[in-house]
Design a protein around this motif. Structure first.
Motif, PDB file in Angstrom:
ATOM      1  N   ALA A 198     -13.431  -1.810  50.083  1.00 24.80           N
ATOM      2  CA  ALA A 198     -13.322  -1.458  51.504  1.00 24.80           C
ATOM      3  C   ALA A 198     -14.398  -0.457  51.910  1.00 24.80           C
ATOM      4  CB  ALA A 198     -11.929  -0.894  51.790  1.00 24.80           C
ATOM      5  N   GLU A 199     -14.633   0.549  51.071  1.00 28.52           N
ATOM      6  CA  GLU A 199     -15.669   1.537  51.357  1.00 28.52           C
ATOM      7  C   GLU A 199     -17.055   0.893  51.316  1.00 28.52           C
ATOM      8  OE1 GLU A 199     -15.067   5.343  51.785  1.00 28.52           O
ATOM      9  OE2 GLU A 199     -13.469   4.059  52.558  1.00 28.52           O
ATOM     10  N   ALA A 200     -17.266   0.001  50.363  1.00 29.88           N
ATOM     11  CA  ALA A 200     -18.561  -0.666  50.237  1.00 29.88           C
ATOM     12  C   ALA A 200     -18.863  -1.518  51.463  1.00 29.88           C
ATOM     13  CB  ALA A 200     -18.584  -1.518  48.973  1.00 29.88           C
ATOM     14  N   LYS A 201     -17.864  -2.196  51.989  1.00 26.42           N
ATOM     15  CA  LYS A 201     -18.050  -2.987  53.205  1.00 26.42           C
ATOM     16  C   LYS A 201     -18.338  -2.079  54.402  1.00 26.42           C
ATOM     17  CE  LYS A 201     -15.157  -6.944  51.882  1.00 26.42           C
ATOM     18  NZ  LYS A 201     -13.902  -7.687  52.146  1.00 26.42           N
ATOM     19  N   LYS A 202     -17.660  -0.966  54.446  1.00 32.18           N
ATOM     20  CA  LYS A 202     -17.786  -0.033  55.573  1.00 32.18           C
ATOM     21  C   LYS A 202     -19.174   0.592  55.629  1.00 32.18           C
ATOM     22  CE  LYS A 202     -15.478   4.119  57.432  1.00 32.18           C
ATOM     23  NZ  LYS A 202     -14.358   5.085  57.186  1.00 32.18           N
ATOM     24  N   TYR A 203     -19.772   0.851  54.465  1.00 27.64           N
ATOM     25  CA  TYR A 203     -21.007   1.623  54.415  1.00 27.64           C
ATOM     26  C   TYR A 203     -22.240   0.824  53.975  1.00 27.64           C
ATOM     27  CZ  TYR A 203     -17.833   5.567  54.996  1.00 27.64           C
ATOM     28  OH  TYR A 203     -16.874   6.445  55.480  1.00 27.64           O
ATOM     29  N   GLN A 204     -22.226  -0.490  54.126  1.00 23.59           N
ATOM     30  CA  GLN A 204     -23.402  -1.342  53.913  1.00 23.59           C
ATOM     31  C   GLN A 204     -23.850  -1.433  52.456  1.00 23.59           C
ATOM     32  OE1 GLN A 204     -25.603  -0.928  58.282  1.00 23.59           O
ATOM     33  NE2 GLN A 204     -26.535   0.143  56.560  1.00 23.59           N
ATOM     34  N   VAL A 205     -22.918  -1.342  51.516  1.00 25.66           N
ATOM     35  CA  VAL A 205     -23.269  -1.418  50.099  1.00 25.66           C
ATOM     36  C   VAL A 205     -23.587  -2.860  49.690  1.00 25.66           C
ATOM     37  CG1 VAL A 205     -22.481  -0.966  47.743  1.00 25.66           C
ATOM     38  CG2 VAL A 205     -21.898   0.618  49.593  1.00 25.66           C
ATOM     39  N   PHE A 206     -22.951  -3.810  50.327  1.00 23.27           N
ATOM     40  CA  PHE A 206     -23.210  -5.211  49.986  1.00 23.27           C
ATOM     41  C   PHE A 206     -24.445  -5.733  50.719  1.00 23.27           C
ATOM     42  CE2 PHE A 206     -18.457  -5.044  49.414  1.00 23.27           C
ATOM     43  CZ  PHE A 206     -18.493  -5.103  48.033  1.00 23.27           C
ATOM     44  N   PRO A 207     -25.209  -6.645  50.075  1.00 19.50           N
ATOM     45  CA  PRO A 207     -24.981  -7.243  48.767  1.00 19.50           C
ATOM     46  C   PRO A 207     -25.416  -6.313  47.636  1.00 19.50           C
ATOM     47  CG  PRO A 207     -27.003  -8.122  49.673  1.00 19.50           C
ATOM     48  CD  PRO A 207     -26.415  -7.219  50.733  1.00 19.50           C
ATOM     49  N   MET A 208     -24.558  -6.153  46.638  1.00 21.88           N
ATOM     50  CA  MET A 208     -24.910  -5.322  45.497  1.00 21.88           C
ATOM     51  C   MET A 208     -25.966  -6.017  44.645  1.00 21.88           C
ATOM     52  SD  MET A 208     -21.155  -3.823  44.458  1.00 21.88           S
ATOM     53  CE  MET A 208     -21.749  -2.918  43.055  1.00 21.88           C
ATOM     54  N   ASP A 209     -26.852  -5.228  44.089  1.00 20.33           N
ATOM     55  CA  ASP A 209     -27.991  -5.744  43.333  1.00 20.33           C
ATOM     56  C   ASP A 209     -28.196  -4.843  42.129  1.00 20.33           C
ATOM     57  OD1 ASP A 209     -30.422  -6.637  42.352  1.00 20.33           O
ATOM     58  OD2 ASP A 209     -31.427  -6.656  44.294  1.00 20.33           O
ATOM     59  N   ALA A 210     -28.094  -5.408  40.937  1.00 15.73           N
ATOM     60  CA  ALA A 210     -28.231  -4.607  39.716  1.00 15.73           C
ATOM     61  C   ALA A 210     -29.656  -4.574  39.182  1.00 15.73           C
ATOM     62  CB  ALA A 210     -27.291  -5.152  38.633  1.00 15.73           C
ATOM     63  N   SER A 211     -30.579  -5.248  39.844  1.00 16.33           N
ATOM     64  CA  SER A 211     -31.951  -5.264  39.333  1.00 16.33           C
ATOM     65  C   SER A 211     -32.620  -3.910  39.563  1.00 16.33           C
ATOM     66  CB  SER A 211     -32.753  -6.377  40.000  1.00 16.33           C
ATOM     67  OG  SER A 211     -32.935  -6.127  41.378  1.00 16.33           O
ATOM     68  N   VAL A 212     -33.542  -3.571  38.702  1.00 22.54           N
ATOM     69  CA  VAL A 212     -34.260  -2.294  38.793  1.00 22.54           C
ATOM     70  C   VAL A 212     -35.750  -2.572  38.937  1.00 22.54           C
ATOM     71  CG1 VAL A 212     -34.661  -0.043  37.731  1.00 22.54           C
ATOM     72  CG2 VAL A 212     -32.473  -1.208  37.388  1.00 22.54           C
ATOM     73  N   ALA A 213     -36.386  -2.935  37.850  1.00 20.95           N
ATOM     74  CA  ALA A 213     -37.830  -3.148  37.885  1.00 20.95           C
ATOM     75  C   ALA A 213     -38.206  -4.311  38.793  1.00 20.95           C
ATOM     76  CB  ALA A 213     -38.351  -3.387  36.472  1.00 20.95           C
ATOM     77  N   GLY A 214     -37.382  -5.341  38.806  1.00 23.55           N
ATOM     78  CA  GLY A 214     -37.696  -6.505  39.614  1.00 23.55           C
ATOM     79  C   GLY A 214     -37.893  -6.184  41.076  1.00 23.55           C
ATOM     80  N   ARG A 215     -37.166  -5.197  41.571  1.00 21.62           N
ATOM     81  CA  ARG A 215     -37.292  -4.852  42.981  1.00 21.62           C
ATOM     82  C   ARG A 215     -38.593  -4.098  43.288  1.00 21.62           C
ATOM     83  NH1 ARG A 215     -31.404  -2.766  45.092  1.00 21.62           N
ATOM     84  NH2 ARG A 215     -30.900  -2.480  42.893  1.00 21.62           N
ATOM     85  N   LEU A 216     -39.248  -3.581  42.252  1.00 23.41           N
ATOM     86  CA  LEU A 216     -40.512  -2.887  42.484  1.00 23.41           C
ATOM     87  C   LEU A 216     -41.574  -3.818  43.045  1.00 23.41           C
ATOM     88  CD1 LEU A 216     -40.796  -0.708  39.244  1.00 23.41           C
ATOM     89  CD2 LEU A 216     -40.391   0.128  41.565  1.00 23.41           C
ATOM     90  N   VAL A 217     -41.519  -5.086  42.664  1.00 29.56           N
ATOM     91  CA  VAL A 217     -42.536  -6.035  43.104  1.00 29.56           C
ATOM     92  C   VAL A 217     -42.005  -6.994  44.161  1.00 29.56           C
ATOM     93  CG1 VAL A 217     -43.943  -5.902  41.019  1.00 29.56           C
ATOM     94  CG2 VAL A 217     -42.002  -7.467  41.085  1.00 29.56           C
ATOM     95  N   ALA A 218     -40.863  -6.680  44.733  1.00 23.90           N
ATOM     96  CA  ALA A 218     -40.309  -7.512  45.802  1.00 23.90           C
ATOM     97  C   ALA A 218     -41.182  -7.400  47.055  1.00 23.90           C
ATOM     98  CB  ALA A 218     -38.885  -7.078  46.116  1.00 23.90           C
ATOM     99  N   PRO A 219     -41.257  -8.465  47.873  1.00 21.66           N
ATOM    100  CA  PRO A 219     -42.065  -8.392  49.100  1.00 21.66           C
ATOM    101  C   PRO A 219     -41.455  -7.460  50.124  1.00 21.66           C
ATOM    102  CG  PRO A 219     -40.821 -10.449  49.024  1.00 21.66           C
ATOM    103  CD  PRO A 219     -40.635  -9.784  47.687  1.00 21.66           C
TER     104      PRO A 219
END
Length: 850
Positions: free
Chosen positions: A611-632
């Motif tokens: 409920a808190e995650a929906k309220k505060y824009q946590v979704f979509p959850m993403d567990a990637s770390v390094a991969g997001r460094l090179v995301a567009p």
């Protein structure tokens, strides 16, 4: 200058004002001084609408000035007796770092604030740098403020785009429009990495977010000897020609100068200053003086196991943790015990810790100079000082062995052999290193908690401490407060003590509610043991999450050490978890998992987290770390494959410059060599610790890749270029599949081999193959420069900056050919085993609950 008047001006002097519990008049009770319409009249505002509407002209206008009556709008001032505010936040420092909370590193400035005010031992961060800082300046949760991760990892979702939306005005903006002088010194990790260039926009820079004056660096880290430093939005180089200059002192000097100028110009104008040193984020760069002071103390000779025990005992003696707090066994499955280390490892690790400690002590000392300046002005009594130790737990991004170059970690090298590191032993902490320490020290510096920065489900990642003083109002000097608090509570606290309300609209935009809870009630001694008013708080970072609710903590079991950032991500971070449950009312250090005894409580708490995650824009959850460094990301290069330059230009940041990593590319320079030959930089990006350069060396064309200061690959022409026009070109053919493999939770497309060819006037003069290329980043705090090289160079053996190009640059073209996946590639990736950036299968992704 003061802001202009509200539309709600009191008509007479002596208006009765209601006084809040802190003794400051509320802004809602508008106060005026002076004769209305006179040049010296002032007013407060009700603060509901910012900026406040211009008032109706109150004078008289006739055909000529002699028969008319002038009228000036009153200057806007804060409520009577509103305090100055100094908000200090240090970097990457866990609970056990400062002496104020039992650490062995001397922090007399923080001690001073605590002894003159209060210690807070139950204060929390988000587990990562800029997310904590976004929450700190907005009073909203980090996902609400768009900072679910650092901007360098931002993605196109509201909770993760690294954009503080217009409905969440910062504390700087609110106080500025209410008559405060506002400033920001040090680290700015809240400007989107894709909006950090001189092309703007500047609305997400400190000066665009309500801070009138900014002196600091933009990004997560900075070389303290040669930083990417800005005054407002202009890059400056105060270190040039000043050997030994260090930003830790440099920003203190500038803050002191700012305070003195303000005090001499408008001594009665309250100030709000955010003071955010780079310490103790890597690179750890203290001065030689501080290294010698700390080394002479021999604080770390016994190793990190004994250090942890010592800090724990100190904490109990000080009374900053409960006497029944438990200390978990050393995690020998994650980090070696000190006694199991080899002599060379111990020698290196002791050096690493001494440099870190010197950096922390040095920074605290310089903070003390700023505070003493306020005291020398006679303004300390009515200055609220909030000194937060760390924006997250101590960083373990140096890995188990530490590193002389943090950029290596961000490119997948997390355990550089000690024998290799010893080459930098004598230079550790100097401008020749971008150093970080062994994670064994980080574990000890997070005592009494476990785990580190990034680990949002563990108190070692989110458990901070804080000292607060306000001599005119806090009388319980040296007192301890243990109420649960979070970084989002700072803004509402400042608003309460200043008597200024949160605005309803800013620039015509309705404001989202403040999500934190003021802790000003704890300033009163009678509330020392009051229940916490902050009842519920979620935590989430990289798919690890937790929920606090009235003393209970539901948390995910740690499934990834911070240095394990380059593998496939947990595909279902909400559900593919082992859940743990703690009663923090009885278990201060989160050491006793009672989930198996309380299955219903676990289910209830998870439901509340969702409920808190929906309220505060946590979704979509993403567990990637390094991969997001090179995301567009939507930077100024997005969608472009060809870039043309005809004039020298320096200072284009990494997030806004063309990236050639994991791609084929061609760089072509049309130049004109004068009589007598030429030399200098044509194009470079990065610096001493990772990057590339295309330059003329003694007249010969050179292209060089600096592979994280471990290896350099050089292409070089055999002859100096003759006077006249020439076209020099470097062409690189990349063998890998590129960043497209990340969509399949697979990193095999990154950091692969390729072949580079150097040409002069169409003729091949050198060809070399690269077995591996950099997969993730160049040096973050170095820029893309044309015609010269700023800050550090990519190869000290060849040249020293600025190395200005003495040939005429007619045209420089950069073409990037990014790989695309074929249908066969896609089919193979859909059926492939998860692979890390080093080409090894992934085995550390945690399985589902069993």
């Amino acid at each position: 200058m003061y802001s202009r008047l509200s539309g709600h001006i009191a008509c007479a002097l002596g208006l009765a004002t209601a006084i809040s519990l802190t003794g400051v008049a509320r802004a809602a009770d508008v106060q005026t001084t002076g004769t209305p319409g006179s040049a010296g009249a002032t007013t407060t505002i009700d603060g509901k609408q910012l900026p406040t509407p211009d008032p109706k002209f109150g004078g008289v206008i006739k055909d000529d000035a002699l028969k008319s009556k002038a009228w000036w709008a009153p200057r806007i001032v804060p409520p009577k007796d509103a305090p100055n505010v100094l908000l200090i936040i240090t970097d990457d420092a866990g609970f056990g770092v400062p002496s104020t909370f039992g650490g062995v590193i001397p922090t007399p400035t923080m001690d001073r604030i605590a002894n003159d005010g209060l210690r807070f031992n139950n204060f929390h961060s988000t587990a990562l740098c800029s997310p904590t800082r976004a929450a700190l300046i907005t009073g909203r949760n980090h996902h609400s403020a768009g900072f679910g991760v650092i901007s360098e990892q931002s993605t196109g979702f509201p909770g993760y785009n690294s954009i503080i939306s217009k409905d969440k005005a910062t504390i700087g903006r609110i106080l500025l429009d209410n008559g405060y002088a506002t400033s920001w010194f040090g680290k700015d990790h809240n400007t989107p990495a894709f909006e950090a260039s001189q092309a703007g926009p500047f609305d997400q820079w400190p000066t665009g977010m309500g801070f009138e004056y900014f002196y600091g660096f933009v990004g997560g880290d900075a070389n303290q000897w040669q930083p990417n430093l800005f005054r407002n939005t202009t890059q400056i180089y105060p270190f040039e020609g000043k050997p030994g200059w260090n930003l830790v002192t440099g920003m203190a000097d500038d803050a002191i100068d700012y305070l003195n100028r303000l005090n001499q110009t408008v001594p009665d104008k309250p100030f709000f200053m955010k003071y955010a040193p780079g310490a103790t984020h890597a690179p750890h760069h203290p001065t030689k003086e501080w290294v010698e002071k700390i080394s002479a103390m021999h604080l770390f000779d016994g190793g990190y196991n004994k250090l942890r025990d010592q800090i724990f005992e100190n904490q109990k003696k000080l009374g900053v943790i409960p006497q029944d707090t438990q200390l978990e066994p050393w995690p020998a499955n994650v980090l070696k015990n000190w006694d199991d280390l080899k002599p060379e490892e111990k020698k290196l690790f002791i050096k690493q810790a001494e440099i870190f400690a010197a950096y922390a002590a040095y920074s605290d000392h310089e903070i003390g100079r700023v505070i003493q300046t306020i005291a020398d002005m006679g303004k300390l009594d009515n200055t609220l000082i909030i000194y937060i130790n760390g924006d997250n737990g101590t960083s373990a991004e140096g890995g188990p062995l530490g590193t002389p170059n943090e950029v290596a970690f961000f490119n997948g090298i997390n355990e550089m052999p000690v024998k290799e590191q010893m080459k930098w032993y004598d230079a550790w902490g100097t401008e020749q290193t971008y150093n970080h320490m062994s994670a064994g020290w980080s574990w000890a510096f997070d005592t009494p908690f476990t785990w580190f920065k990034q680990n949002a489900s563990k108190l070692g990642g989110v458990g901070q401490n804080m000292a607060v003083s306000w001599p005119a109002h806090i009388k319980d000097k040296g007192g301890l407060r243990d109420q649960f608090m979070h970084v989002i509570d700072v803004v509402p606290t400042i608003l309460e003590v200043t008597g200024i309300p949160a605005p309803e609209t800013v620039d015509g935009i309705k404001q989202a509610p403040i999500e934190g809870t003021s802790f000003a009630y704890t300033f009163d001694k009678k509330n020392a043991n009051a229940s916490s008013r902050h009842k519920t708080q979620y935590f989430e970072m990289f798919g690890q999450w937790a929920l606090y609710n009235d003393g209970w903590l539901l948390s995910t079991k740690v499934n990834r050490a911070p240095w394990e950032a380059f593998g496939a991500a947990n595909p279902d971070p909400l559900n593919n978890q082992v859940l743990e449950l703690y009663d923090l009312n009885k278990d201060f250090s989160q050491s006793n998992d009672i989930a198996s005894q309380n299955p219903d409580k676990v289910k209830q708490m998870k439901k509340l987290f969702v409920a808190e995650a929906k309220k505060y824009q946590v979704f979509p959850m993403d567990a990637s770390v390094a991969g997001r460094l090179v995301a567009p990301r939507p930077n100024i290069t997005a969608g472009r494959t060809e870039f043309t330059y005809t004039h020298p230009m320096v200072g284009l940041p990494q997030g806004d410059s063309p990236s050639i990593l994991n791609s084929s590319y061609t760089i072509t320079a049309d130049i004109e060599v004068p009589e007598g030959g030429a030399e200098g930089m044509i194009l470079t990006s990065g610096g001493r610790f990772a990057g590339y350069g295309f330059y003329l060396l003694k007249g010969k064309p050179v292209f060089l890749w600096n592979l994280i200061d471990l290896k350099r690959i050089k292409w070089e022409g055999p002859d100096a270029l003759a006077p006249g026009k020439h076209v020099v070109e470097f062409d690189f053919k990349y063998d890998g599949l590129g960043v497209g493999t990340l969509a399949f939770n697979n990193m095999t497309g990154l950091g692969q081999s390729g072949t580079g060819t150097l040409k002069v006037d169409g003729k091949v003069v050198d060809t070399k193959a690269m077995q591996r290329t950099l997969p993730m980043i160049l040096q973050w705090d170095e820029s893309f420069d044309i015609g010269s090289d700023t800050l550090t160079g990519v190869n000290d053996a060849d040249y020293l900056p600025a190395f200005a190009l003495t040939a005429k640059l007619n045209k420089l073209t950069l073409k990037v050919d990014r790989p695309t996946l074929s249908e066969d590639d896609v089919k193979k990736l859909e059926n492939a085993e998860a692979i890390a950036v080093d080409g090894r299968p992934i085995h550390h992704v945690q399985p589902g609950p069993q």
